[in-house]
Design a protein around this motif. Structure first.
Motif, PDB file in Angstrom:
ATOM      1  N   GLN A  64       0.812  -1.221   0.000  1.00 44.30           N
ATOM      2  CA  GLN A  64       0.000   0.000   0.000  1.00 44.30           C
ATOM      3  C   GLN A  64       0.852   1.281   0.000  1.00 44.30           C
ATOM      4  OE1 GLN A  64      -3.404  -0.434  -0.335  1.00 44.30           O
ATOM      5  NE2 GLN A  64      -3.363   1.741  -0.846  1.00 44.30           N
ATOM      6  N   PRO A  65       1.955   1.338   0.768  1.00 40.48           N
ATOM      7  CA  PRO A  65       2.778   2.561   0.739  1.00 40.48           C
ATOM      8  C   PRO A  65       3.372   2.874  -0.639  1.00 40.48           C
ATOM      9  CG  PRO A  65       3.399   1.168   2.610  1.00 40.48           C
ATOM     10  CD  PRO A  65       2.452   0.367   1.754  1.00 40.48           C
ATOM     11  N   LEU A  66       3.367   1.900  -1.541  1.00 39.88           N
ATOM     12  CA  LEU A  66       3.948   2.093  -2.877  1.00 39.88           C
ATOM     13  C   LEU A  66       2.889   2.381  -3.946  1.00 39.88           C
ATOM     14  CD1 LEU A  66       6.589  -0.811  -2.880  1.00 39.88           C
ATOM     15  CD2 LEU A  66       6.934   1.599  -2.315  1.00 39.88           C
ATOM     16  N   LEU A  67       1.650   2.637  -3.535  1.00 42.71           N
ATOM     17  CA  LEU A  67       0.570   2.849  -4.503  1.00 42.71           C
ATOM     18  C   LEU A  67       0.959   3.883  -5.560  1.00 42.71           C
ATOM     19  CD1 LEU A  67      -2.324   2.426  -5.550  1.00 42.71           C
ATOM     20  CD2 LEU A  67      -3.059   4.168  -3.891  1.00 42.71           C
ATOM     21  N   ASN A  68       1.443   5.032  -5.144  1.00 48.84           N
ATOM     22  CA  ASN A  68       1.782   6.075  -6.112  1.00 48.84           C
ATOM     23  C   ASN A  68       2.941   5.675  -7.020  1.00 48.84           C
ATOM     24  OD1 ASN A  68      -0.130   8.222  -5.870  1.00 48.84           O
ATOM     25  ND2 ASN A  68       0.681   8.546  -3.809  1.00 48.84           N
ATOM     26  N   GLU A  69       3.881   4.895  -6.504  1.00 46.41           N
ATOM     27  CA  GLU A  69       4.983   4.427  -7.340  1.00 46.41           C
ATOM     28  C   GLU A  69       4.485   3.461  -8.424  1.00 46.41           C
ATOM     29  OE1 GLU A  69       5.138   4.911  -4.098  1.00 46.41           O
ATOM     30  OE2 GLU A  69       7.106   5.659  -3.523  1.00 46.41           O
ATOM     31  N   PHE A  70       3.532   2.593  -8.033  1.00 47.10           N
ATOM     32  CA  PHE A  70       2.954   1.682  -9.029  1.00 47.10           C
ATOM     33  C   PHE A  70       2.165   2.466 -10.076  1.00 47.10           C
ATOM     34  CE2 PHE A  70       3.514  -1.635  -5.697  1.00 47.10           C
ATOM     35  CZ  PHE A  70       4.235  -2.534  -6.449  1.00 47.10           C
ATOM     36  N   ILE A  71       1.434   3.491  -9.640  1.00 50.99           N
ATOM     37  CA  ILE A  71       0.681   4.331 -10.571  1.00 50.99           C
ATOM     38  C   ILE A  71       1.634   5.017 -11.545  1.00 50.99           C
ATOM     39  CG2 ILE A  71      -0.695   6.450 -10.735  1.00 50.99           C
ATOM     40  CD1 ILE A  71      -2.168   5.505  -8.173  1.00 50.99           C
ATOM     41  N   GLU A  72       2.706   5.594 -11.021  1.00 57.80           N
ATOM     42  CA  GLU A  72       3.692   6.255 -11.892  1.00 57.80           C
ATOM     43  C   GLU A  72       4.268   5.273 -12.902  1.00 57.80           C
ATOM     44  OE1 GLU A  72       4.656   9.483 -12.227  1.00 57.80           O
ATOM     45  OE2 GLU A  72       3.067   9.984 -10.804  1.00 57.80           O
ATOM     46  N   GLN A  73       4.597   4.084 -12.431  1.00 60.86           N
ATOM     47  CA  GLN A  73       5.167   3.082 -13.326  1.00 60.86           C
ATOM     48  C   GLN A  73       4.174   2.715 -14.424  1.00 60.86           C
ATOM     49  OE1 GLN A  73       6.180  -0.787 -11.612  1.00 60.86           O
ATOM     50  NE2 GLN A  73       7.955  -0.819 -12.965  1.00 60.86           N
ATOM     51  N   ALA A  74       2.926   2.475 -14.051  1.00 62.81           N
ATOM     52  CA  ALA A  74       1.920   2.098 -15.045  1.00 62.81           C
ATOM     53  C   ALA A  74       1.736   3.191 -16.094  1.00 62.81           C
ATOM     54  CB  ALA A  74       0.585   1.802 -14.356  1.00 62.81           C
ATOM     55  N   MET A  75       1.760   4.430 -15.660  1.00 59.46           N
ATOM     56  CA  MET A  75       1.521   5.541 -16.587  1.00 59.46           C
ATOM     57  C   MET A  75       2.717   5.847 -17.476  1.00 59.46           C
ATOM     58  SD  MET A  75      -0.925   8.267 -14.542  1.00 59.46           S
ATOM     59  CE  MET A  75       0.462   9.140 -13.897  1.00 59.46           C
ATOM     60  N   HIS A  76       3.930   5.528 -17.029  1.00 59.33           N
ATOM     61  CA  HIS A  76       5.109   6.004 -17.745  1.00 59.33           C
ATOM     62  C   HIS A  76       5.984   4.931 -18.386  1.00 59.33           C
ATOM     63  CE1 HIS A  76       4.140  10.014 -16.523  1.00 59.33           C
ATOM     64  NE2 HIS A  76       4.072   9.617 -15.275  1.00 59.33           N
TER      65      HIS A  76
END
Length: 172
Positions: A64-76
């Motif tokens: 859960q603490p990495l949610l934004n990192e996973f989002i960034e990875q998916a988008m970029h």
């Protein structure tokens, strides 16, 4: 033991399952994800993410603490496998109203309606868009209008199925 070299050479469902079992034995899903899931070597990232998709929702909650990192990875990412697997991890994490990112919502809308996108990415983007829109009635209305406007003949059965479940209110 999990190493970069081992991840680079994992190309099978069985290999992904073995990676998951090794991570499960250490119970350190967060440390594993931090070390390997965001690797610039797409083969390493892909194999790490593939192994993570085998985890239970409870095990993945460590991420859960990495949610934004996973989002960034998916988008970029330029790699469709890494994108799909990142989105699958995101889909299994908790998403609260405070987690709503308009850039990610826009990304999901764009990828769910793009008939050139892979069906697995379209489907999970549709599910994620639905989850994010549920917090705001006006966004839900926009999603429903978008889904109804889709020319379904251009989409694969998996995408049509998710679309129909959202429109019928059967997607949780």
């Amino acid at each position: 033991m999990i190493t970069t070299e081992r991840l680079r050479k994992t190309f099978s469902e069985g290999g992904a399952q073995e990676i998951y079992q090794d991570v499960k034995a250490t119970a350190d899903f967060l440390g594993f994800a931090r070390q390997y899931a965001f690797s610039e070597d797409y083969r390493v990232a892909r194999s790490a993410l593939w192994g993570l998709t085998k985890a239970s929702r409870e095990e993945l909650s460590q991420l859960q603490p990495l949610l934004n990192e996973f989002i960034e990875q998916a988008m970029h990412t330029d790699n469709s496998s890494v994108r799909r697997l990142s989105l699958n991890v995101i889909e299994r994490l908790a998403m609260e109203e405070d987690d709503l990112r308009t850039d990610f919502l826009d990304f999901c809308f764009e990828h769910m309606t793009n008939p050139e996108e892979f069906p697995g990415i379209q489907s999970v983007c549709m599910k994620l868009a639905y989850r994010m829109c549920k917090f705001y009635p006006e966004l839900t209305d926009e999603l429903i209008r978008t889904l109804k406007a889709m020319e379904v003949d251009y989409y694969k059965p998996a995408v049509k199925g998710v679309r129909n479940r959202i429109l019928s209110g059967k997607l949780r």
